[in-house]
Design an enzyme around this catalytic site. Structure first.
Site, PDB file in Angstrom:
ATOM      1  N   HIS A  70       0.861  -1.302  -0.089  1.00  0.00           N
ATOM      2  CA  HIS A  70       0.106   0.013   0.015  1.00  0.00           C
ATOM      3  C   HIS A  70       0.891   1.275  -0.013  1.00  0.00           C
ATOM      4  O   HIS A  70       1.773   1.622   0.910  1.00  0.00           O
ATOM      5  CB  HIS A  70      -1.011  -0.065   1.250  1.00  0.00           C
ATOM      6  CG  HIS A  70      -2.014  -1.033   1.048  1.00  0.00           C
ATOM      7  ND1 HIS A  70      -2.180  -1.935   2.248  1.00  0.00           N
ATOM      8  CD2 HIS A  70      -2.692  -1.459  -0.129  1.00  0.00           C
ATOM      9  CE1 HIS A  70      -3.344  -2.686   1.664  1.00  0.00           C
ATOM     10  NE2 HIS A  70      -3.467  -2.192   0.395  1.00  0.00           N
ATOM     11  N   GLU A  73       1.838   3.771   3.153  1.00  0.00           N
ATOM     12  CA  GLU A  73       2.195   3.222   4.425  1.00  0.00           C
ATOM     13  C   GLU A  73       3.870   3.159   4.508  1.00  0.00           C
ATOM     14  O   GLU A  73       4.449   2.365   4.196  1.00  0.00           O
ATOM     15  CB  GLU A  73       1.686   1.665   4.641  1.00  0.00           C
ATOM     16  CG  GLU A  73       0.309   1.618   4.517  1.00  0.00           C
ATOM     17  CD  GLU A  73      -0.371   0.312   4.517  1.00  0.00           C
ATOM     18  OE1 GLU A  73       0.190  -0.767   4.215  1.00  0.00           O
ATOM     19  OE2 GLU A  73      -1.805   0.363   4.331  1.00  0.00           O
ATOM     20  N   ARG A 128      -3.517   4.705  -1.843  1.00  0.00           N
ATOM     21  CA  ARG A 128      -3.412   3.445  -1.260  1.00  0.00           C
ATOM     22  C   ARG A 128      -3.068   2.420  -2.370  1.00  0.00           C
ATOM     23  O   ARG A 128      -2.255   1.419  -2.278  1.00  0.00           O
ATOM     24  CB  ARG A 128      -4.615   3.150  -0.398  1.00  0.00           C
ATOM     25  CG  ARG A 128      -4.633   1.460  -0.180  1.00  0.00           C
ATOM     26  CD  ARG A 128      -5.914   1.319   0.652  1.00  0.00           C
ATOM     27  NE  ARG A 128      -6.438  -0.158   0.794  1.00  0.00           N
ATOM     28  CZ  ARG A 128      -6.182  -0.991   1.768  1.00  0.00           C
ATOM     29  NH1 ARG A 128      -5.308  -0.445   3.045  1.00  0.00           N
ATOM     30  NH2 ARG A 128      -6.536  -2.161   1.955  1.00  0.00           N
ATOM     31  N   HIS A 198       2.724  -3.833   6.366  1.00  0.00           N
ATOM     32  CA  HIS A 198       1.776  -2.724   6.278  1.00  0.00           C
ATOM     33  C   HIS A 198       2.011  -1.954   7.649  1.00  0.00           C
ATOM     34  O   HIS A 198       2.793  -2.163   8.583  1.00  0.00           O
ATOM     35  CB  HIS A 198       0.386  -3.354   6.194  1.00  0.00           C
ATOM     36  CG  HIS A 198       0.315  -4.132   4.972  1.00  0.00           C
ATOM     37  ND1 HIS A 198      -0.624  -3.672   4.182  1.00  0.00           N
ATOM     38  CD2 HIS A 198       0.418  -5.354   4.722  1.00  0.00           C
ATOM     39  CE1 HIS A 198      -0.692  -4.499   3.048  1.00  0.00           C
ATOM     40  NE2 HIS A 198      -0.037  -5.589   3.541  1.00  0.00           N
ATOM     41  N   GLU A 272       1.340  -5.177  10.992  1.00  0.00           N
ATOM     42  CA  GLU A 272       0.879  -3.775  10.836  1.00  0.00           C
ATOM     43  C   GLU A 272       1.757  -3.197  11.776  1.00  0.00           C
ATOM     44  O   GLU A 272       1.337  -3.217  13.082  1.00  0.00           O
ATOM     45  CB  GLU A 272      -0.867  -3.863  11.304  1.00  0.00           C
ATOM     46  CG  GLU A 272      -1.644  -4.671  10.422  1.00  0.00           C
ATOM     47  CD  GLU A 272      -2.224  -3.783   9.099  1.00  0.00           C
ATOM     48  OE1 GLU A 272      -1.849  -2.421   9.091  1.00  0.00           O
ATOM     49  OE2 GLU A 272      -2.949  -4.248   8.467  1.00  0.00           O
TER      50      GLU A 272
HETATM   51  N1  ING Z   1      -4.263  -3.488   6.346  1.00  0.00           N
HETATM   52  C1  ING Z   1      -4.543  -4.878   5.543  1.00  0.00           C
HETATM   53  C2  ING Z   1      -5.440  -4.477   4.715  1.00  0.00           C
HETATM   54  O1  ING Z   1      -5.062  -4.761   3.401  1.00  0.00           O
HETATM   55  C3  ING Z   1      -5.366  -7.038   5.936  1.00  0.00           C
HETATM   56  C4  ING Z   1      -5.305  -5.899   6.523  1.00  0.00           C
HETATM   57  C5  ING Z   1      -4.263  -8.122   5.984  1.00  0.00           C
HETATM   58  C6  ING Z   1      -6.245  -7.458   5.019  1.00  0.00           C
HETATM   59  C7  ING Z   1      -4.153  -9.495   5.332  1.00  0.00           C
HETATM   60  C8  ING Z   1      -6.320  -8.719   4.286  1.00  0.00           C
HETATM   61  C9  ING Z   1      -5.267  -9.771   4.560  1.00  0.00           C
HETATM   62  O2  ING Z   1      -6.481  -3.894   4.863  1.00  0.00           O
HETATM   63  C10 ING Z   1      -3.868  -2.265   5.708  1.00  0.00           C
HETATM   64  N2  ING Z   1      -3.696  -1.587   6.741  1.00  0.00           N
HETATM   65  O3  ING Z   1      -3.446  -2.488   4.812  1.00  0.00           O
HETATM   66 ZN    ZN Z   2      -1.827  -1.812   3.945  1.00  0.00          ZN
END
Ligand code: ING
Ligand code: ZN
Length: 309
Positions: A70, A73, A128, A198, A272
């Site tokens: 993303h 981030e 994003r 992330h 995260e």
């Molecule tokens: N969080 C992730 C996202 O893509 C996630 C969370 C992890 C979703 C694993 C699906 C699988 O939304 C962020 N901050 O991007």
């Molecule tokens: Zn992310």
């Protein structure tokens, strides 16, 4: 010849600075780091992958780690850069790192969504998604972490191209996701762990996110996550939560960790990183060093587990 200006690991580097850095760190550490291109992005940038590990004639097991799925981030690519620098500067003095890199290769993709990352530097800091065009819509981009073939677009993802969680027209419609998936499929027999970085929320997630069902390896994944989390917290007391994605953050299909797990890569984790929302994606540069230091402990914990299993 002229030596390159020192790379800063405590600032948010642009893609051109990161690209130059990949060349320099590989050429300065030929027995530890090699560089390859796994394909091009939508806008034609080279997706650069660093292989970090002691050169060996026999095939070694590997860990694949990506940062910057993303665009906004920014702490994530900073961590991948930090990891590679730690590897080359502590190999030979830190016994855990030395033993790790003697027996395992770590593939590091410092920026997955390069086009989006560039866009956050030039146009929109909060972008994003990728930067691909969508047919029939003037909205741009797909969420690369909804674009993998894991319960694709069934939950926690949008079929609207204007959404920030747009799943794309098909699984792997994004060339960046396809390039990563192809590399992992082609190296499936050696890749024992998949780590994806992330921000933000201070979580260590593992499959599944596309379903509330527990993974077949749930108890081992939880145990390793708890150990990694404890290691991370030990440095500065930063509090992390760990658990399966769906129950811990939100259900979301098409994520890379679920896809890698279902491909057979057991140790599949999503980090995260800091913080929990005070600065959010705009984490100050003063927090790069402590964030990367604590995250190193968690990654080394997981890597040590992979090494002995
Ligand atoms: N969080 C992730 C996202 O893509 C996630 C969370 C992890 C979703 C694993 C699906 C699988 O939304 C962020 N901050 O991007
Ligand atoms: Zn992310």
């Amino acid at each position: 010849g002229a030596s390159p200006r020192a790379h800063s690991y405590t600032k948010y580097n642009t893609w051109s600075e990161i690209e130059a850095w990949t060349n320099n760190i590989a050429s300065s550490n030929p027995s530890l780091v090699s560089k390859q291109v796994i394909g091009k992005t939508y806008e034609g940038r080279s997706m650069i992958l660093l292989k970090v590990g002691k050169s060996s004639t026999s095939p070694k097991p590997a860990i694949f780690m990506d940062c910057g799925i993303h665009a906004r981030e920014w702490i994530s690519p900073a961590f991948c850069q930090w990891f590679v620098n730690e590897a080359v500067t502590t190999y030979g003095s830190d016994s855990a790192m030395t033993s790790l890199l003697n027996s395992i290769d770590v593939y590091v993709l410092p920026v997955f969504n390069i086009d989006g990352y560039v866009y956050t530097h030039t146009s929109n800091r909060m972008w994003r998604k990728t930067r691909s065009r969508n047919s029939g819509s003037s909205c741009i981009g797909t969420d690369p972490n909804r674009n993998f073939d894991a319960g694709w677009c069934t939950i926690g993802a949008s079929s609207n191209p204007c959404s920030d969680t747009f799943c794309g027209s098909t699984p792997e419609s994004e060339i960046e996701a396809k390039n990563v998936a192809n590399f992992i499929r082609n190296n499936k027999s050696t890749i024992k762990a998949y780590l994806t970085v992330h921000s933000y929320s201070q979580l260590l997630l593992f499959p599944y996110s596309y379903t509330y069902n527990l993974a077949a390896d749930h108890s081992e994944l939880l145990k390793v996550a708890e150990g990694a989390r404890a290691a991370l917290t030990s440095l500065y007391g930063t509090r992390y939560t760990s658990g399966p994605g769906a129950a811990t953050i939100y259900p979301a299909a098409g994520g890379s960790d679920d896809w890698a797990y279902d491909l057979g890569i057991k140790y599949s984790y999503t980090f995260e990183l800091r913080d929990t929302g005070y600065y959010g994606f705009l984490l100050p540069e003063s927090q790069i060093k402590p964030t990367c230091e604590e995250t190193m402990l968690a990654v080394k914990y997981i890597a040590a587990h992979v090494q002995k299993n």
